[in-house]
Each structure stands twice: as C-alpha cells, then as structure tokens.
Motif scaffolding. Structure first.
Motif, PDB file in Angstrom:
ATOM      1  N   THR A 197       0.828  -1.202   0.000  1.00 38.54           N
ATOM      2  CA  THR A 197       0.000   0.000   0.000  1.00 38.54           C
ATOM      3  C   THR A 197       0.861   1.250   0.000  1.00 38.54           C
ATOM      4  OG1 THR A 197      -1.729  -1.196   1.207  1.00 38.54           O
ATOM      5  CG2 THR A 197      -1.847   1.211   1.199  1.00 38.54           C
ATOM      6  N   ASP A 198       1.913   1.261   0.811  1.00 37.89           N
ATOM      7  CA  ASP A 198       2.877   2.367   0.847  1.00 37.89           C
ATOM      8  C   ASP A 198       4.205   1.845   0.318  1.00 37.89           C
ATOM      9  OD1 ASP A 198       1.078   4.197   2.016  1.00 37.89           O
ATOM     10  OD2 ASP A 198       1.503   3.396   4.014  1.00 37.89           O
ATOM     11  N   PRO A 199       4.530   2.120  -0.939  1.00 36.85           N
ATOM     12  CA  PRO A 199       5.774   1.591  -1.506  1.00 36.85           C
ATOM     13  C   PRO A 199       6.991   2.016  -0.711  1.00 36.85           C
ATOM     14  CG  PRO A 199       4.364   2.501  -3.230  1.00 36.85           C
ATOM     15  CD  PRO A 199       3.757   2.903  -1.918  1.00 36.85           C
ATOM     16  N   ASP A 200       7.855   1.043  -0.438  1.00 33.21           N
ATOM     17  CA  ASP A 200       9.078   1.318   0.311  1.00 33.21           C
ATOM     18  C   ASP A 200      10.068   0.193   0.026  1.00 33.21           C
ATOM     19  OD1 ASP A 200      10.272   2.998   2.734  1.00 33.21           O
ATOM     20  OD2 ASP A 200      10.683   0.887   3.146  1.00 33.21           O
ATOM     21  N   TYR A 201      11.299   0.543  -0.345  1.00 37.88           N
ATOM     22  CA  TYR A 201      12.293  -0.460  -0.704  1.00 37.88           C
ATOM     23  C   TYR A 201      12.656  -1.333   0.498  1.00 37.88           C
ATOM     24  CZ  TYR A 201      13.113   1.618  -5.297  1.00 37.88           C
ATOM     25  OH  TYR A 201      12.977   2.075  -6.591  1.00 37.88           O
ATOM     26  N   THR A 202      12.824  -0.701   1.652  1.00 37.68           N
ATOM     27  CA  THR A 202      13.225  -1.465   2.834  1.00 37.68           C
ATOM     28  C   THR A 202      12.150  -2.455   3.241  1.00 37.68           C
ATOM     29  OG1 THR A 202      14.559   0.409   3.597  1.00 37.68           O
ATOM     30  CG2 THR A 202      14.000  -1.268   5.211  1.00 37.68           C
ATOM     31  N   THR A 203      10.899  -2.004   3.259  1.00 36.23           N
ATOM     32  CA  THR A 203       9.809  -2.896   3.636  1.00 36.23           C
ATOM     33  C   THR A 203       9.656  -4.032   2.632  1.00 36.23           C
ATOM     34  OG1 THR A 203       8.655  -1.050   4.700  1.00 36.23           O
ATOM     35  CG2 THR A 203       7.359  -3.005   4.180  1.00 36.23           C
ATOM     36  N   ALA A 204       9.775  -3.735   1.339  1.00 36.92           N
ATOM     37  CA  ALA A 204       9.671  -4.783   0.324  1.00 36.92           C
ATOM     38  C   ALA A 204      10.775  -5.822   0.495  1.00 36.92           C
ATOM     39  CB  ALA A 204       9.724  -4.162  -1.069  1.00 36.92           C
ATOM     40  N   SER A 205      11.980  -5.374   0.795  1.00 36.40           N
ATOM     41  CA  SER A 205      13.082  -6.316   1.006  1.00 36.40           C
ATOM     42  C   SER A 205      12.840  -7.168   2.243  1.00 36.40           C
ATOM     43  CB  SER A 205      14.394  -5.546   1.144  1.00 36.40           C
ATOM     44  OG  SER A 205      15.475  -6.420   1.409  1.00 36.40           O
ATOM     45  N   ARG A 206      12.324  -6.569   3.311  1.00 36.27           N
ATOM     46  CA  ARG A 206      12.045  -7.333   4.534  1.00 36.27           C
ATOM     47  C   ARG A 206      10.943  -8.366   4.300  1.00 36.27           C
ATOM     48  NH1 ARG A 206      12.013  -2.488   9.130  1.00 36.27           N
ATOM     49  NH2 ARG A 206      14.244  -1.948   8.967  1.00 36.27           N
ATOM     50  N   ILE A 207       9.937  -8.010   3.505  1.00 35.38           N
ATOM     51  CA  ILE A 207       8.855  -8.956   3.213  1.00 35.38           C
ATOM     52  C   ILE A 207       9.394 -10.169   2.452  1.00 35.38           C
ATOM     53  CG2 ILE A 207       6.747  -9.292   1.860  1.00 35.38           C
ATOM     54  CD1 ILE A 207       5.921  -6.476   2.587  1.00 35.38           C
ATOM     55  N   ALA A 208      10.225  -9.911   1.446  1.00 30.08           N
ATOM     56  CA  ALA A 208      10.796 -11.021   0.674  1.00 30.08           C
ATOM     57  C   ALA A 208      11.657 -11.913   1.558  1.00 30.08           C
ATOM     58  CB  ALA A 208      11.615 -10.466  -0.497  1.00 30.08           C
ATOM     59  N   THR A 209      12.449 -11.317   2.439  1.00 30.88           N
ATOM     60  CA  THR A 209      13.297 -12.111   3.336  1.00 30.88           C
ATOM     61  C   THR A 209      12.464 -12.934   4.303  1.00 30.88           C
ATOM     62  OG1 THR A 209      15.040 -10.423   3.179  1.00 30.88           O
ATOM     63  CG2 THR A 209      15.162 -11.976   5.012  1.00 30.88           C
ATOM     64  N   ALA A 210      11.402 -12.334   4.856  1.00 30.18           N
ATOM     65  CA  ALA A 210      10.563 -13.048   5.815  1.00 30.18           C
ATOM     66  C   ALA A 210       9.808 -14.193   5.150  1.00 30.18           C
ATOM     67  CB  ALA A 210       9.588 -12.069   6.472  1.00 30.18           C
ATOM     68  N   ILE A 211       9.327 -13.981   3.926  1.00 24.59           N
ATOM     69  CA  ILE A 211       8.604 -15.050   3.227  1.00 24.59           C
ATOM     70  C   ILE A 211       9.535 -16.216   2.919  1.00 24.59           C
ATOM     71  CG2 ILE A 211       7.429 -15.635   1.070  1.00 24.59           C
ATOM     72  CD1 ILE A 211       6.200 -12.854   1.093  1.00 24.59           C
ATOM     73  N   ASN A 212      10.750 -15.927   2.482  1.00 21.55           N
ATOM     74  CA  ASN A 212      11.706 -16.997   2.196  1.00 21.55           C
ATOM     75  C   ASN A 212      12.058 -17.775   3.458  1.00 21.55           C
ATOM     76  OD1 ASN A 212      11.810 -16.377  -0.545  1.00 21.55           O
ATOM     77  ND2 ASN A 212      13.471 -14.898  -0.262  1.00 21.55           N
ATOM     78  N   ALA A 213      12.172 -17.053   4.584  1.00 17.81           N
ATOM     79  CA  ALA A 213      12.471 -17.740   5.842  1.00 17.81           C
ATOM     80  C   ALA A 213      11.300 -18.611   6.285  1.00 17.81           C
ATOM     81  CB  ALA A 213      12.811 -16.717   6.916  1.00 17.81           C
ATOM     82  N   LYS A 214      10.087 -18.148   6.034  1.00 18.68           N
ATOM     83  CA  LYS A 214       8.897 -18.910   6.429  1.00 18.68           C
ATOM     84  C   LYS A 214       8.720 -20.151   5.563  1.00 18.68           C
ATOM     85  CE  LYS A 214       4.834 -19.568   8.401  1.00 18.68           C
ATOM     86  NZ  LYS A 214       4.664 -19.874   9.840  1.00 18.68           N
ATOM     87  N   LEU A 215       8.911 -20.018   4.254  1.00 17.51           N
ATOM     88  CA  LEU A 215       8.696 -21.128   3.331  1.00 17.51           C
ATOM     89  C   LEU A 215       9.904 -22.037   3.212  1.00 17.51           C
ATOM     90  CD1 LEU A 215       6.786 -19.248   0.473  1.00 17.51           C
ATOM     91  CD2 LEU A 215       5.837 -20.491   2.425  1.00 17.51           C
ATOM     92  N   GLY A 216      11.065 -21.592   3.702  1.00 16.30           N
ATOM     93  CA  GLY A 216      12.259 -22.420   3.634  1.00 16.30           C
ATOM     94  C   GLY A 216      12.849 -22.543   2.256  1.00 16.30           C
TER      95      GLY A 216
END
Length: 375
Positions: A197-216
C-alpha cells in the motif's frame, strides 16, 4: 523432585511465550501491508427510474424523464409518445455499486441511487429494474427495490424544511450479481505479486526475506519498492488458497517514513513519535494593536440666547492600545522528537495554530527531518 521439574518446565514455557510475544510485538502481518496484484473491486454503473414519489419527482418538462418513462411503457406494449407523458411521481436516477474481487452469480450488492434530474426528493420511491454495467459495457448485475433515504424535504407556500440530502439514497443488498467474476492473482509464469500500500524499498526487502524464511526456500524477491514477486511451487498450484494464507500470516516489521501531517482546517497535527528534530531555537510571540473609537455629544448650556451659530456637536475620541506579549523561547536538546516539542509547547500554553506555524518554520529552517504534509 518431579514436581520441581514440572514447575521449572512451566516457568520456562511461560518465559518462552513471553519472549515470543515481545519479539512479535513490533511485527505486522503481510496481509495488513498491501494486497495481491489482481485483487481489486470493479465499479458498476447504470441508470433507472424511481417511481412512487409523492409529487417530488422530476418536472413534467424534463425530456429525459419523459423519454425514459415512454421507453418503459413500450416494453409493456403501451405506445405512449414522450410528449404525452406527464408525471411528477417519477425520477430518472443514476445507480452505482462496487463489485468485490470474488463475486458469484446470485450474490447481493449494496446500491447507491442519486437523482439525475430536477427531483426534489426520492423519499418513498422504488427503483425499477436497472442493469449495472462495468467499464467494458457488459452487464454484471441488476438493481431493484425500495430506496432508503436518510433525509426529507417538504415545501409549501414558499417554506422549505429539509434534512440531509433527500436526492441520494441507498438500497442495501439491492443488486443481484448475474455474471460472476474471479480475481486473477496467478500470472501465466506461475507467480503471484504482492503490492504494498505504501511503496518502500526497505519494507519490500524485509517482506521477501521473511517469506523466504517462512517457506524455507528462495521463492520471493522484491522487484521494486511496491511489488514482491513470489514463485508458486508446482505442488502448491492446486492449493493456492492455502499457500497464500501462509504468506499473509508472515510477520514483518515495516519501515516507516518520517512524516508529519498537518490539517490546517481543523488545527490537527499528527506525527510519528520518533520523528527527530535538530537543535533549533524557537521564539514565538504576539503583537496586538487595538484601535477603539468612542463617540460623545457636546451640548452647549446657557448659550442659546441670540446665538444662532451655536449647535450640538458630535465628538469622536480614539484610543490606540499596543500590547506586545513576550513570546516563549525554547531550545530542544539534541535527542528531542516532534512529540517532545509539541508537549513542551503545550506546557507553554501555545495554541494549535501557533504549533502548526512553528512546525512549518522548523521545516523551512531545515531542522525537521521528516516530510511535512499539509492538508
């Protein structure tokens, strides 16, 4: 001994839960930060006729209403020229609704009805069947039913009594979906994209990292500040709902931009509690000049005998009062935030309008390290 071990285990389990709660305190679910690409509502619009009005409909000279009513009569084998249609009990209206991303045939939608002519009120009216179309010109829903108007208008002999806007009403669950739609979230290359909703490079990078950690697995990557692309494994494509549900539940600590929002119309100031300001000196004061004029009458006494030039005189006396208040001075320390500054100004009994002026001046001086949004 066993009892002590059980107590120790319970304490350790409680500490683990408390630690997990503290760790997750600053996190936000991914689903609260945006939505999947393709997830959108669709606007529907149409026009129809409201009948049953008590003389508050469109005027008999309204050509649109006369032609529309003539067309309705034609469908029932009543050939009445538009020039012969005379009624104040009908009104031409525009009908609008929002179709959700996933809608099935038979679902109900809320409808908004607004007058398109010169009707005075839609109170007591009933909408006839009105087709609702999307931007592609295809009909997706049909609307019909009694209109709920949260107001009224009555006039007689030039006197008018009105509450709210009686020319706009709603029909809860007034439209029935005829053609269903399904949001296309899975792209042809078997990926889904999560848009922030609010574009942000840092938040987008954190989301990708968290999803990869969750899905393995390295399935997510941030394409830009707004979109995170996620590859759907082949064994999960038939279980896309479950796969997306796991992604939405991932916790992320979003990065926030320093922003101060000012609403000058209401005098409201909203800022993040950690928005910093540089060392700055503030001095604020008021200069009030008041000019008052007092009129008095000068009436001569005892000079009337033979003095024709003596008259009553109007005398004006003016006073000028200059009041300059000593403005409060304030120098915030190095570690102060906007919240600290506002609290300090409040203790100095500075009104909200002056606080807004001070914040704007601090921003102009380059001491406010945040985006200043003025509404």
């Amino acid at each position: 001994m066993a009892r002590r071990a059980g107590v120790a285990l319970a304490v350790a389990f409680g500490l683990a839960l408390a630690t997990a709660a503290l760790a997750a305190e600053g996190t936000t679910r991914v689903k609260d930060l945006g939505k999947l690409r393709g997830w959108r509502e669709n606007a529907l619009v149409g026009y129809g006729i409201v009948t049953g009005l008590a003389g508050t409909g469109d005027s008999p000279t309204n050509a649109t209403t006369r032609q529309a009513l003539s067309n309705v009569f034609e469908k029932f084998n009543l050939s009445i020229p538009a020039s012969q249609v005379q009624s104040r009990n009908v009104a031409v209206v525009m009908v609008s609704a929002q179709m959700p991303p996933f809608a099935r045939a038979g679902d109900s939608l809320d409808v908004t009805v607004s007058s398109a002519g010169d009707a005075r009120s839609l109170v007591g009216g009933t909408l006839l069947v009105a087709p609702l179309q999307a931007a592609n010109g295809r009909t997706y829903a049909l609307a019909q039913g009694p209109i709920d108007v949260g107001g009224y208008r009555y006039d007689a002999n030039g006197n008018v009594v009105q509450k709210n806007h009686p020319t706009v009403g709603s029909i809860p669950n007034g439209a029935t979906v005829e053609v269903g739609v399904t949001a296309q979230t899975l792209s042809p290359d078997q990926t889904i994209t999560f848009d922030l909703t609010d574009p942000d490079y840092t938040t987008a990078s954190r989301i990708a990292t968290a999803i990869n950690a969750k899905l393995g697995a390295s399935l997510a990557r941030a394409r830009d500040a707004e979109g995170v692309e996620i590859s759907v494994p082949s064994d999960q494509r038939d279980q896309l709902v479950s796969f997306v549900s796991r992604i939405e539940a991932v916790g992320v600590e979003p990065d926030r931009r320093a922003r101060v929002v000012i609403d000058e119309r209401t005098g409201t100031v909203v800022a993040g509690g950690d928005v910093r300001i540089a060392p700055v000196a503030i001095s604020q004061g008021d200069l009030k000049i008041s000019i008052s004029t007092y009129n008095s009458v000068s009436q001569p006494i005892g000079l009337w005998g033979g003095n024709s030039g003596v008259r009553t005189a109007l005398v004006s006396n003016s006073t000028i009062d200059v009041n300059e208040q000593l403005g409060p001075g304030y120098v915030p320390p190095r570690s102060n935030t906007v919240a600290d500054l506002v609290q300090s100004l409040a203790r100095l009994k500075t009104n909200t309008r002056d606080v807004i002026s001070i914040l704007r001046a601090i921003k102009a001086a380059g001491a406010l390290h945040a985006e200043l949004v003025v509404q």
